[in-house]
Design a protein around this motif. Structure first.
Motif, mmCIF file in Angstrom:
data_model
loop_
_atom_site.group_PDB
_atom_site.id
_atom_site.type_symbol
_atom_site.label_atom_id
_atom_site.label_comp_id
_atom_site.label_asym_id
_atom_site.label_seq_id
_atom_site.Cartn_x
_atom_site.Cartn_y
_atom_site.Cartn_z
ATOM 1 N N ALA A 31 79.581 31.396 73.164
ATOM 2 C CA ALA A 31 78.836 32.262 72.235
ATOM 3 C C ALA A 31 78.329 33.478 72.998
ATOM 4 O O ALA A 31 77.704 33.336 74.046
ATOM 5 N N ASP A 32 78.581 34.634 72.447
ATOM 6 C CA ASP A 32 78.229 35.912 73.083
ATOM 7 C C ASP A 32 76.921 36.422 72.481
ATOM 8 O O ASP A 32 76.888 36.801 71.314
ATOM 9 N N GLY A 33 75.868 36.439 73.282
ATOM 10 C CA GLY A 33 74.564 36.858 72.767
ATOM 11 C C GLY A 33 74.382 38.368 72.695
ATOM 12 O O GLY A 33 73.669 38.868 71.827
ATOM 13 N N ASN A 34 75.032 39.127 73.582
ATOM 14 C CA ASN A 34 74.718 40.563 73.664
ATOM 15 C C ASN A 34 75.846 41.470 73.193
ATOM 16 O O ASN A 34 75.751 42.694 73.326
ATOM 17 N N GLY A 35 76.915 40.902 72.669
ATOM 18 C CA GLY A 35 77.935 41.726 72.030
ATOM 19 C C GLY A 35 78.910 42.410 72.956
ATOM 20 O O GLY A 35 79.613 43.328 72.540
ATOM 21 N N ASP A 36 79.021 41.938 74.196
ATOM 22 C CA ASP A 36 80.007 42.550 75.096
ATOM 23 C C ASP A 36 81.345 41.795 75.074
ATOM 24 O O ASP A 36 82.236 42.075 75.874
ATOM 25 N N GLY A 37 81.466 40.822 74.165
ATOM 26 C CA GLY A 37 82.744 40.112 74.025
ATOM 27 C C GLY A 37 82.897 38.935 74.966
ATOM 28 O O GLY A 37 83.927 38.267 74.970
ATOM 29 N N ILE A 38 81.846 38.685 75.773
ATOM 30 C CA ILE A 38 81.895 37.587 76.745
ATOM 31 C C ILE A 38 80.746 36.625 76.453
ATOM 32 O O ILE A 38 79.578 37.061 76.314
ATOM 33 N N GLY A 39 81.056 35.359 76.364
ATOM 34 C CA GLY A 39 80.005 34.375 76.120
ATOM 35 C C GLY A 39 78.966 34.417 77.225
ATOM 36 O O GLY A 39 79.261 34.796 78.360
ATOM 37 N N ASP A 40 77.725 34.038 76.897
ATOM 38 C CA ASP A 40 76.647 34.134 77.877
ATOM 39 C C ASP A 40 75.586 33.070 77.600
ATOM 40 O O ASP A 40 75.627 32.385 76.560
ATOM 41 N N LEU A 41 74.617 32.960 78.530
ATOM 42 C CA LEU A 41 73.609 31.910 78.399
ATOM 43 C C LEU A 41 72.656 32.146 77.227
ATOM 44 O O LEU A 41 72.310 31.185 76.524
ATOM 45 N N PRO A 84 75.845 38.181 86.244
ATOM 46 C CA PRO A 84 75.175 39.062 85.272
ATOM 47 C C PRO A 84 75.847 39.064 83.901
ATOM 48 O O PRO A 84 75.175 39.253 82.884
ATOM 49 N N ALA A 85 77.151 38.850 83.844
ATOM 50 C CA ALA A 85 77.807 38.802 82.523
ATOM 51 C C ALA A 85 77.302 37.608 81.711
ATOM 52 O O ALA A 85 77.335 37.623 80.478
ATOM 53 N N PHE A 86 76.838 36.564 82.400
ATOM 54 C CA PHE A 86 76.370 35.356 81.700
ATOM 55 C C PHE A 86 74.860 35.349 81.507
ATOM 56 O O PHE A 86 74.353 34.604 80.670
HETATM 57 CA CA CA Z 1 77.904 38.568 76.362
#
Ligand code: CA
Ligand code: NOJ
Length: 559
Positions: A31-41, A84-86
């Protein structure tokens, strides 16, 4: 009985892991919280209620550390921080606390065989002289042949190509070579070095002190090598006979890790060991070593009753000797998704044969039916069970990812012969009718890092929730029942004769009160005597269990 007590910190003697259902969470695709296309914590944190409702006891996170992502995070620069991406370490702390509040334990991935070529230790090694302490943390050796132009031995990388890469010395001259059993960006640590051993014990303490409930040990059989670095035939695949696999001295490491982890109540050590030989695998769960290992013989087994029965019997016999619980796993981020596998004419799987399986047509309806049946079979077996994210939605292997979007180093290093693992790592569909299917928030700046098939509109969490026939509701019902039912999880199991003597049917009893029947034959079969049907993977027809269908039966109510 499950011993799921209060979540972390666990009480001494708490062996929750003997029965646990463990969800494998691939952060990049969850699940991507910040909309950069990469799932994150932060994305994971918002979805913890989903996992609590699903009924899992623990989450295993694939590596979340700072990494150049040459192998999706299995190339680590800093074992004590978050990429940082996560997110941040503070996100990880919050996540651990919140998961515990949901009754969910956290298992993290430790990668001790190799680091990243961007790890500060590797930079130090490159700047230091041959023979220095900085180089001794890795495997640096002079080359062979005139000018040292040839690799020190003939070992091949597991990702394809040679297992050695040559460096340039600080003075600009062609230099030593370093060993990497995987990609060149993943230099192998030298486990004969005291500095390496001390560093990893410190890393373990770091995460246990932060509340991690266990570790999954990556490539656990590979760590120690024969310092003579003998040649092997280059066409010999890595295996038990190979000098870099499964050596006796690797067990010393895990014995000392066990001493360390025993100082932290309820922590679990889980080995990732791709050894087809069940007896060698079971050595890792000897008393005083790892608590459990992934059951890859089970994962690799074709959808065939006799073969599955044999793997189950071997697994249970060998684990019983060691006093360790078995684990059961159908899929993970390295293998083809199960509904695709089971929809092919050849339902086996092996890492080496991925290029071969690629050409097979897939019958998704058949594969899905079998995957449902396999889920009930698997969750009825004694021990703990893994669910790889998306398995609970019935996602399939995405085989048509455009070449230019593929990220897996296996794809590149085999020149495209092996499609690699991206197809099992496509971001999850949560809701809505089109990509990104709620994986990223509305108005996200970037598309998901791998494209999602448009057909997954029918496989979103939203679409499947409340739909009685969906994979998600099957998993929810099975996990809930399994958790509440004393006869399931760890405990005794015995085979029962199958209806009509049909050898394609697996029938077994759990503690005299639950019976599981899996019909892998091609004819409908009668059910054994029972008090009630608990759960079926598909509809019964005229009271018979159809092919590729499993059922859980209540035979006697528990005391
Ligand atoms: Ca993200
Ligand atoms: C096993 C991991 O599961 C896989 O994804 C990774 O590429 C290799 N180990 C190397 O770390």
């Amino acid at each position: 009985m499950h011993e799921l007590g209060s979540p972390g910190p666990s009480a001494p003697g708490d062996s929750w892991w003997r029965s646990a259902a463990i969800y494998q969470l691939y952060v990049r695709s969850f699940a991507d919280g910040n909309g950069d296309g990469i799932g994150d914590l932060p994305g994971v944190r918002t979805r913890l209620p989903y996992l609590a409702e699903l009924g899992v006891d623990a989450i295993w996170f694939n590596p979340w550390y700072p990494s150049p992502m040459s192998d999706a995070g299995y190339d680590i620069c800093d074992y004590r921080d978050i990429d940082p991406a996560f997110g941040t370490l503070a996100d990880a702390d919050a996540l651990i606390t919140e998961a515990h509040a949901h009754g969910i334990r956290i298992i993290i991935d430790i990668v001790p065989n190799h680091g990243s070529d961007q790890h500060p230790w590797f930079a130090e090694a490159l700047a230091a002289a041959p023979g220095s302490a900085a180089r001794d943390r890795f495997w640096f050796r002079p080359g062979r042949g005139p000018g040292g132009d040839l690799p020190p031995n003939d070992w091949q990388s597991i990702f394809g190509g040679p297992a050695w890469t040559r460096i340039t010395e600080p003075d600009g001259s062609p230099g030593q070579w370093y060993l990497h059993l995987f990609a060149p960006e993943q230099p192998d640590f030298n486990w004969a070095s005291a500095a390496v051993r001390e560093e990893f014990e410190d890393v373990l303490r770091f995460w246990f002190d932060r509340g991690a409930d266990g570790i999954r040990i990556d490539s656990a059989a590979l760590l120690t090598k024969d310092s003579g670095l003998p040649d092997v035939a280059p066409d010999q695949p890595p295996g038990p006979a190979h000098p870099y696999t499964d050596r006796d001295d690797v067990h010393d490491i895990y014995r000392s890790w066990r001493v360390l982890s025993d100082q932290y109540p309820g922590r679990v050590l889980i080995g990732e060991i791709w050894i087809p030989d069940a007896a060698r695998l079971a050595r890792y769960v000897s008393p005083g070593e790892l608590h459990t290992v992934f059951n890859f013989p089970y994962l690799s087994c074709p959808w065939d009753a006799a073969r599955l029965r044999s793997v189950i019997d071997h697994t249970l016999a060998l684990h019983a000797l060691a006093g360790a619980p078995a684990t059961w796993v159908l899929s993970n981020h390295d293998v083809d998704r199960i509904v695709s596998r089971y929809g092919r004419a050849d339902t086996a799987f092996s890492l080496q044969q991925r290029p071969y399986f690629r050409g097979f047509p897939v019958d998704l309806e058949l594969g899905t039916r079998r995957a449902r049946a396999a889920a009930l079979l698997t969750m009825a077996l004694p021990g703990s069970v893994y669910v790889y994210q998306g398995e609970e939605l019935g996602l399939w292997e995405v085989e048509d990812i455009p070449d230019e979007l593929r990220q897996d180093p296996i794809w590149r290093r085999t020149g495209g012969a092996d499609p690699g693992r991206d197809g099992s790592r496509v971001p999850l569909p949560w809701s809505g009718l089109e990509p990104p299917f709620g994986f990223s928030p509305a108005g996200a700046a970037s598309d998901p890092w791998l494209p999602q098939p448009k057909e997954w509109r029918d496989l979103t969490v939203e679409a499947e929730s409340g739909s009685a026939d969906s994979m998600l509701e099957l998993y929810r019902a099975a996990l809930r029942f399994r958790r509440a039912e004393p006869a399931l999880g760890d405990g005794p199991m015995s085979w029962l004769p199958s209806a009509d003597g049909n050898s394609g049917v697996l029938t077994f009893d759990r503690a005299g009160s639950v019976c599981c029947v899996a019909n892998l034959s091609d004819v409908p079969v009668a059910l054994p005597a029972h008090a009630a049907v608990i759960l079926a993977s598909g509809p019964l027809t005229d009271g018979l269990l159809p092919p590729d269908t499993s059922v859980w039966l209540r035979t006697q109510p528990p005391d």
